[in-house]
Design a protein around this motif. Structure first.
Motif, PDB file in Angstrom:
ATOM      1  N   VAL A 274       0.835  -1.201   0.000  1.00  0.00           N
ATOM      2  CA  VAL A 274       0.000   0.000   0.000  1.00  0.00           C
ATOM      3  C   VAL A 274       0.874   1.256   0.000  1.00  0.00           C
ATOM      4  N   ILE A 275       1.922   1.259   0.818  1.00  0.00           N
ATOM      5  CA  ILE A 275       2.818   2.422   0.893  1.00  0.00           C
ATOM      6  C   ILE A 275       3.517   2.651  -0.441  1.00  0.00           C
ATOM      7  N   LEU A 276       3.992   1.569  -1.051  1.00  0.00           N
ATOM      8  CA  LEU A 276       4.673   1.707  -2.340  1.00  0.00           C
ATOM      9  C   LEU A 276       3.718   2.243  -3.403  1.00  0.00           C
ATOM     10  N   GLY A 277       2.494   1.737  -3.384  1.00  0.00           N
ATOM     11  CA  GLY A 277       1.524   2.220  -4.371  1.00  0.00           C
ATOM     12  C   GLY A 277       1.229   3.698  -4.192  1.00  0.00           C
ATOM     13  N   ALA A 278       1.026   4.123  -2.943  1.00  0.00           N
ATOM     14  CA  ALA A 278       0.757   5.538  -2.679  1.00  0.00           C
ATOM     15  C   ALA A 278       1.958   6.399  -3.051  1.00  0.00           C
ATOM     16  N   ALA A 279       3.165   5.917  -2.792  1.00  0.00           N
ATOM     17  CA  ALA A 279       4.364   6.680  -3.138  1.00  0.00           C
ATOM     18  C   ALA A 279       4.502   6.843  -4.635  1.00  0.00           C
ATOM     19  N   GLU A 280       4.155   5.806  -5.394  1.00  0.00           N
ATOM     20  CA  GLU A 280       4.231   5.905  -6.851  1.00  0.00           C
ATOM     21  C   GLU A 280       3.225   6.931  -7.389  1.00  0.00           C
ATOM     22  N   VAL A 281       2.033   6.966  -6.763  1.00  0.00           N
ATOM     23  CA  VAL A 281       1.038   7.954  -7.192  1.00  0.00           C
ATOM     24  C   VAL A 281       1.540   9.370  -6.913  1.00  0.00           C
ATOM     25  N   LEU A 282       2.118   9.580  -5.727  1.00  0.00           N
ATOM     26  CA  LEU A 282       2.652  10.896  -5.390  1.00  0.00           C
ATOM     27  C   LEU A 282       3.841  11.264  -6.281  1.00  0.00           C
ATOM     28  N   ASP A 283       4.612  10.265  -6.677  1.00  0.00           N
ATOM     29  CA  ASP A 283       5.781  10.546  -7.513  1.00  0.00           C
ATOM     30  C   ASP A 283       5.386  11.068  -8.885  1.00  0.00           C
ATOM     31  N   LEU A 284       4.163  10.717  -9.320  1.00  0.00           N
ATOM     32  CA  LEU A 284       3.703  11.195 -10.627  1.00  0.00           C
ATOM     33  C   LEU A 284       3.325  12.671 -10.598  1.00  0.00           C
ATOM     34  N   SER A 285       3.156  13.221  -9.405  1.00  0.00           N
ATOM     35  CA  SER A 285       2.787  14.625  -9.286  1.00  0.00           C
ATOM     36  C   SER A 285       4.014  15.507  -9.481  1.00  0.00           C
ATOM     37  N   ALA A 286       3.878  16.485 -10.338  1.00  0.00           N
ATOM     38  CA  ALA A 286       5.002  17.382 -10.627  1.00  0.00           C
ATOM     39  C   ALA A 286       5.016  18.591  -9.722  1.00  0.00           C
ATOM     40  N   ALA A 287       4.033  18.698  -8.826  1.00  0.00           N
ATOM     41  CA  ALA A 287       3.914  19.885  -7.992  1.00  0.00           C
ATOM     42  C   ALA A 287       4.654  19.739  -6.666  1.00  0.00           C
ATOM     43  N   LEU A 288       5.421  18.659  -6.480  1.00  0.00           N
ATOM     44  CA  LEU A 288       6.126  18.438  -5.226  1.00  0.00           C
ATOM     45  C   LEU A 288       7.332  19.361  -5.122  1.00  0.00           C
ATOM     46  N   GLU A 289       7.522  19.919  -3.954  1.00  0.00           N
ATOM     47  CA  GLU A 289       8.707  20.717  -3.699  1.00  0.00           C
ATOM     48  C   GLU A 289       9.936  19.798  -3.612  1.00  0.00           C
ATOM     49  N   PRO A 290      11.138  20.344  -3.792  1.00  0.00           N
ATOM     50  CA  PRO A 290      12.349  19.495  -3.757  1.00  0.00           C
ATOM     51  C   PRO A 290      12.488  18.714  -2.459  1.00  0.00           C
ATOM     52  N   LYS A 291      12.226  19.357  -1.309  1.00  0.00           N
ATOM     53  CA  LYS A 291      12.339  18.639  -0.045  1.00  0.00           C
ATOM     54  C   LYS A 291      11.323  17.509   0.036  1.00  0.00           C
ATOM     55  N   ALA A 292      10.105  17.775  -0.441  1.00  0.00           N
ATOM     56  CA  ALA A 292       9.073  16.734  -0.425  1.00  0.00           C
ATOM     57  C   ALA A 292       9.440  15.594  -1.365  1.00  0.00           C
ATOM     58  N   ALA A 293      10.011  15.949  -2.541  1.00  0.00           N
ATOM     59  CA  ALA A 293      10.420  14.916  -3.495  1.00  0.00           C
ATOM     60  C   ALA A 293      11.515  14.040  -2.905  1.00  0.00           C
ATOM     61  N   ALA A 294      12.478  14.656  -2.196  1.00  0.00           N
ATOM     62  CA  ALA A 294      13.551  13.879  -1.571  1.00  0.00           C
ATOM     63  C   ALA A 294      12.988  12.972  -0.481  1.00  0.00           C
ATOM     64  N   ALA A 295      12.041  13.507   0.301  1.00  0.00           N
ATOM     65  CA  ALA A 295      11.434  12.687   1.345  1.00  0.00           C
ATOM     66  C   ALA A 295      10.653  11.529   0.748  1.00  0.00           C
ATOM     67  N   LEU A 296       9.964  11.798  -0.367  1.00  0.00           N
ATOM     68  CA  LEU A 296       9.207  10.736  -1.027  1.00  0.00           C
ATOM     69  C   LEU A 296      10.137   9.648  -1.559  1.00  0.00           C
ATOM     70  N   LYS A 297      11.258  10.073  -2.123  1.00  0.00           N
ATOM     71  CA  LYS A 297      12.215   9.087  -2.622  1.00  0.00           C
ATOM     72  C   LYS A 297      12.763   8.232  -1.484  1.00  0.00           C
ATOM     73  N   ARG A 298      12.990   8.856  -0.342  1.00  0.00           N
ATOM     74  CA  ARG A 298      13.478   8.113   0.813  1.00  0.00           C
ATOM     75  C   ARG A 298      12.425   7.131   1.307  1.00  0.00           C
ATOM     76  N   ILE A 299      11.175   7.552   1.261  1.00  0.00           N
ATOM     77  CA  ILE A 299      10.096   6.633   1.651  1.00  0.00           C
ATOM     78  C   ILE A 299      10.056   5.431   0.719  1.00  0.00           C
ATOM     79  N   GLN A 300      10.170   5.701  -0.591  1.00  0.00           N
ATOM     80  CA  GLN A 300      10.150   4.603  -1.558  1.00  0.00           C
ATOM     81  C   GLN A 300      11.319   3.646  -1.322  1.00  0.00           C
TER      82      GLN A 300
END
Length: 377
Positions: free
Chosen positions: A188-214
């Motif tokens: 479930v976490i991986l699926g949600a992270a992939e959906v968020l990764d498709l969003s281009a509106a993420l700030e750099p810090k949020a994108a880095a945090a998302l990558k770390r979550i993945q």
């Protein structure tokens, strides 16, 4: 006998002439006047030199005598008995007695050794069975001996083996259950992270945090899959497949290419055109990805990779002061992935072998895949 001979002489009032010598069967008697030097000169010197009393071992020529000497006033009488043959027989009897005693002692020691070996044979048999057992051999112990003490020990050992089997089954069941339970929320976490990764509106810090979550979720997913594999080895068979290691390694290097570039690492790859191994594809992928990722996390300079003749060797320099890749106890684990301990366990289960070495700031991991004929439990 000697005393009787001299008593007879005394009863005869010493009627023998001075220096007289008479032979009476086994005995010889001598009578002489102590002041008569002529009479003493006619006696054997060994007899004439004796003082009153009993004398044993008197040598007279080649004979050995026992002599009794007594005085009767001014007259001295002596009676002798030839004991040469008696001494010979005594020595022979002594020799035979020693031989018989030594032989009896040897037989007794042999009998005691045989009895002792028979007494400890059951324990020796059990000890041999224990030494021959592998950690995976949990069959009951058997013994042909029916003595109460031996059967009690065997029953105790078999009870211990049964308790160990039950404990191992319980531990495997727990790990398997936890692995299954972890995989569902991780998916479930991986699926949600992939959906968020498709969003281009993420700030750099949020994108880095998302990558770390993945990345962390992938690590946990890999860990759960490895634990599930290790816990289920005793419960069900695992079919092996042919895994293309060259293709798997190429995909792993491509996956971590951005990390290598970010760390300034250079990869030197030397590989045969085709290298295959008998294993489980997901586990092989997890194994290779973790080894490559650890090079990214802890290496500097050049990472050298060889994949030749069913052997994977990875060598890299360690970051100065980084103790994560210390090959001494505790085993090197790193700060990501499943660590070398679990990789080593996977290699053991698949019939492979892993060796680590460290020399200065150079760390090397070598995995051999050329044991596919090992039968899996």
């Amino acid at each position: 006998m000697l005393g009787a001979e001299l008593a007879e002489l005394a009863e005869l009032n010493v009627t023998h002439s001075m220096g007289d010598h008479k032979h009476h069967g086994f005995l010889d008697s001598y009578v002489w006047e102590m002041s008569d030097s002529l009479a003493r000169s006619s006696l054997p010197p060994a007899i004439a030199a004796l003082q009153p009393g009993l004398h044993d071992g008197v040598e007279l020529g080649d004979r050995e005598l026992v002599v009794l000497v007594r005085d009767y006033g001014t007259t001295r009488a002596a009676a002798s008995l030839d004991i040469t043959e008696l001494e010979s027989e005594e020595e022979a009897l002594s020799t035979w007695a020693v031989v018989i005693a030594l032989t009896s002692l040897g037989l007794m020691l042999g009998m005691l050794h045989w009895l002792a070996s028979r007494a400890v044979e059951p324990v020796t048999l059990l000890s041999a069975q224990l030494q021959a057992r592998t950690p995976k051999a949990m069959d009951p112990f058997v013994t042909p001996f029916k003595e109460r003490e031996i059967t009690a020990v065997v029953d105790a050992l078999n009870g211990f083996v049964e308790r160990m089997q039950e404990h191992a089954r319980s531990e495997r069941k727990f790990v398997e259950t936890m692995s299954h339970e972890l995989r569902t929320p991780l998916a479930v976490i991986l699926g949600a992270a992939e959906v968020l990764d498709l969003s281009a509106a993420l700030e750099p810090k949020a994108a880095a945090a998302l990558k770390r979550i993945q990345q962390t979720t992938w690590d946990l997913s890999s860990l759960a899959q490895v634990l599930l594999f290790l816990s289920g080895r005793k419960d069900r068979s695992m079919e092996l497949e042919t895994v293309d290691l060259r293709a798997l390694l190429s995909r792993s290097l491509k996956l971590f290419k951005p990390e290598f570039a970010a760390k300034g690492l250079t990869v030197s790859l030397a590989a045969d055109d085709e290298v295959n191994a008998q294993g489980v594809r997901p586990l092989c992928e997890i194994l290779v990805n973790n080894l490559i990722r650890n090079c990214c996390d802890h290496g500097i300079g050049i990472v050298e990779i060889w994949l030749k003749s069913a052997r994977l060797t990875i060598t890299n320099r360690i970051v100065d002061g980084d103790g994560a890749q210390d090959s001494t106890a505790p085993r090197w684990r790193g700060n990501a992935g499943i660590g070398l301990d679990l990789i080593d366990r996977v290699c053991m289960q698949l019939g492979w072998s892993m060796k680590t070495s460290s020399e200065g700031d150079v760390f090397q991991v070598e995995i051999r895949f050329d044991r596919p004929d090992l039968s899996l439990p």
